[in-house]
Design an enzyme around this catalytic site. Structure first.
Site, PDB file in Angstrom:
ATOM      1  N   MET A 105       0.852  -1.194   0.000  1.00 37.66           N
ATOM      2  CA  MET A 105       0.000   0.000   0.000  1.00 37.66           C
ATOM      3  C   MET A 105       0.889   1.247   0.000  1.00 37.66           C
ATOM      4  O   MET A 105       0.460   2.331   0.411  1.00 37.66           O
ATOM      5  CB  MET A 105      -0.938  -0.018   1.210  1.00 37.66           C
ATOM      6  CG  MET A 105      -1.887  -1.217   1.171  1.00 37.66           C
ATOM      7  SD  MET A 105      -3.412  -0.998   2.088  1.00 37.66           S
ATOM      8  CE  MET A 105      -2.800  -0.749   3.740  1.00 37.66           C
ATOM      9  N   ALA A 110       4.126   3.805   1.000  1.00 37.87           N
ATOM     10  CA  ALA A 110       4.849   4.197   2.218  1.00 37.87           C
ATOM     11  C   ALA A 110       5.933   3.148   2.495  1.00 37.87           C
ATOM     12  O   ALA A 110       6.034   2.596   3.595  1.00 37.87           O
ATOM     13  CB  ALA A 110       3.898   4.378   3.403  1.00 37.87           C
ATOM     14  N   LEU A 111       6.724   2.892   1.474  1.00 39.74           N
ATOM     15  CA  LEU A 111       7.674   1.777   1.511  1.00 39.74           C
ATOM     16  C   LEU A 111       8.777   2.023   2.540  1.00 39.74           C
ATOM     17  O   LEU A 111       9.274   3.141   2.687  1.00 39.74           O
ATOM     18  CB  LEU A 111       8.286   1.569   0.124  1.00 39.74           C
ATOM     19  CG  LEU A 111       7.286   1.290  -1.007  1.00 39.74           C
ATOM     20  CD1 LEU A 111       8.026   1.021  -2.309  1.00 39.74           C
ATOM     21  CD2 LEU A 111       6.350   0.138  -0.672  1.00 39.74           C
ATOM     22  N   SER A 137       4.443   0.824   7.930  1.00 40.54           N
ATOM     23  CA  SER A 137       4.110   2.145   7.382  1.00 40.54           C
ATOM     24  C   SER A 137       3.414   2.993   8.431  1.00 40.54           C
ATOM     25  O   SER A 137       3.439   4.223   8.365  1.00 40.54           O
ATOM     26  CB  SER A 137       3.201   1.990   6.161  1.00 40.54           C
ATOM     27  OG  SER A 137       3.833   1.171   5.207  1.00 40.54           O
ATOM     28  N   HIS A 197       9.623  -3.542   3.241  1.00 42.40           N
ATOM     29  CA  HIS A 197       9.253  -3.726   1.832  1.00 42.40           C
ATOM     30  C   HIS A 197      10.508  -3.961   0.979  1.00 42.40           C
ATOM     31  O   HIS A 197      10.496  -4.791   0.071  1.00 42.40           O
ATOM     32  CB  HIS A 197       8.542  -2.473   1.296  1.00 42.40           C
ATOM     33  CG  HIS A 197       7.203  -2.219   1.909  1.00 42.40           C
ATOM     34  ND1 HIS A 197       6.931  -1.113   2.673  1.00 42.40           N
ATOM     35  CD2 HIS A 197       6.046  -2.928   1.866  1.00 42.40           C
ATOM     36  CE1 HIS A 197       5.672  -1.143   3.064  1.00 42.40           C
ATOM     37  NE2 HIS A 197       5.115  -2.227   2.604  1.00 42.40           N
ATOM     38  N   VAL A 254      11.297  -7.247   9.330  1.00 46.93           N
ATOM     39  CA  VAL A 254      12.484  -6.397   9.515  1.00 46.93           C
ATOM     40  C   VAL A 254      12.218  -5.497  10.712  1.00 46.93           C
ATOM     41  O   VAL A 254      11.120  -4.924  10.845  1.00 46.93           O
ATOM     42  CB  VAL A 254      12.757  -5.562   8.246  1.00 46.93           C
ATOM     43  CG1 VAL A 254      13.886  -4.578   8.470  1.00 46.93           C
ATOM     44  CG2 VAL A 254      13.081  -6.485   7.073  1.00 46.93           C
TER      45      VAL A 254
HETATM   46  O1  PAF Z   1      -0.098  -5.749   3.460  1.00 48.63           O
HETATM   47  C1  PAF Z   1      -0.539  -4.847   2.728  1.00 48.63           C
HETATM   48  O2  PAF Z   1       0.123  -3.846   2.463  1.00 48.63           O
HETATM   49  C2  PAF Z   1      -1.938  -4.971   2.147  1.00 48.63           C
HETATM   50  O3  PAF Z   1      -2.786  -5.618   3.021  1.00 48.63           O
HETATM   51  C3  PAF Z   1      -1.950  -5.651   0.759  1.00 48.63           C
HETATM   52  C4  PAF Z   1      -1.465  -7.085   0.821  1.00 48.63           C
HETATM   53  C5  PAF Z   1      -1.082  -4.858  -0.212  1.00 48.63           C
HETATM   54  C6  PAF Z   1      -3.378  -5.673   0.209  1.00 48.63           C
HETATM   55  O4  PAF Z   1      -3.899  -4.387   0.087  1.00 48.63           O
END
Ligand code: PAF
Length: 298
Positions: free
Chosen positions: A37, A39-40, A201, A44, A191
């Protein structure tokens, strides 16, 4: 597959529609998807690095999915940092970013009535109604529905999810199995920042004081894991002792649940259980709800 390189970084191709993805897909070879979603953060990035090891190309989806947020949750204030995310994707050598508008994911959305127009959804079954599912009704239905759409649009061979969201991982795995989806699901380890806080995030919501309180979650989990040799009761007692103290700090930690579960079913294990388990916690610190877990062997 990489479109261009500027100095050390690759520039991902940014796609927003099904048509753009469809045109690109034949060039991508074996493809790994990291659904996000945005906000890496470092968590991520580690999933992206894991994805690279299993495919010719890596796609990252960035979509804040309204269907998985409850009416009083943080959909509107969820951090949206697209430029920084794109830079992170460049640095990690991501080939394709899929960042669809709501209309692509929910073609019948009616914004004036705040109705996504989604009639058919994926039922997560009993696993989706416990723990996170109990405290966030509709959450896993929203997650599975959007993950299913992402799989159909991106057509990955592999998808990488974080162990940090252990129940989400288990529910997605179950969907892939029960619906015979042609995707291999892989998990990347949680992490943590040097102080033990799991990267998330939502950590940006925390003030310094709240962050100090929030460390009780990882401390409780580590205490539980250290007590694994004493069996389920010992694990839970050790973790509860830490959380019990955290109720008295400022700001206090307010626990939604602490549970020791089977990692595949998320059913709580009984007192003489032996084998793999997950110790999971969810708690509020101020206005922020945090989740964390540790895998352990009993
Ligand atoms: O974990 C997340 O960021 C969300 O739940 C996902 C898997 C991208 C689904 O919207």
């Amino acid at each position: 597959m990489t479109e261009s390189t500027d100095s050390a970084h690759r520039t991902p191709v940014v796609t927003r529609t099904a048509e753009e993805l469809r045109a690109l897909r034949p060039k991508l070879g074996r493809l790994a998807l990291v659904p996000t979603m945005g906000a890496l953060h470092a968590g991520h990035r580690s999933l992206i690095a894991a994805a690279r090891e299993h495919a010719d190309s890596v796609a990252v989806s960035i979509f804040v999915n309204p269907l998985q947020f409850g009416p009083n949750e943080d959909y509107d204030r969820y951090p949206r940092t697209f430029d920084a995310d794109l830079l992170a994707c460049s640095e990690e050598g991501v080939d394709v970013v899929f960042a669809p508008p709501v209309e692509v994911m929910y073609p019948d959305v009616d914004r004036s009535r705040e109705d996504l127009g989604q009639i058919v959804t994926v039922d997560p079954g009993p696993m989706g109604r416990v723990l996170e599912g109990e405290f966030r009704p509709g959450f896993f239905r929203g997650v599975l529905t959007v993950v299913n759409k992402l799989f159909n649009l991106v057509r990955p061979d592999v998808a990488v999810f974080g162990q940090k969201d252990a129940q989400q991982l288990a529910v997605v795995r179950r969907m892939v199995r029960d619906l015979c989806l042609p995707v291999t699901v892989l998990a990347g380890p949680t992490v943590r920042d040097p102080d033990g806080l799991a990267t998330s995030s939502r950590n940006v919501y925390l003030s310094d004081q709240e962050r100090a309180s929030a460390l009780a979650l990882s401390r409780a989990l580590f205490a539980g894991a250290d007590a694994a040799a004493s069996g389920p009761a010992g694990v839970l007692a050790a973790a509860r002792a830490v959380l019990g103290e955290a109720v008295h700090v400022t700001p206090p930690v307010s626990v939604d649940y602490l549970a020791l579960v089977d990692p595949a079913t998320f059913v709580e294990v009984d007192g003489d259980y032996r084998g793999e388990a997950v110790l999971a916690v969810a708690a509020w610190v101020g206005e922020t709800r945090l989740i964390d877990n540790v895998p352990l062997t009993l």
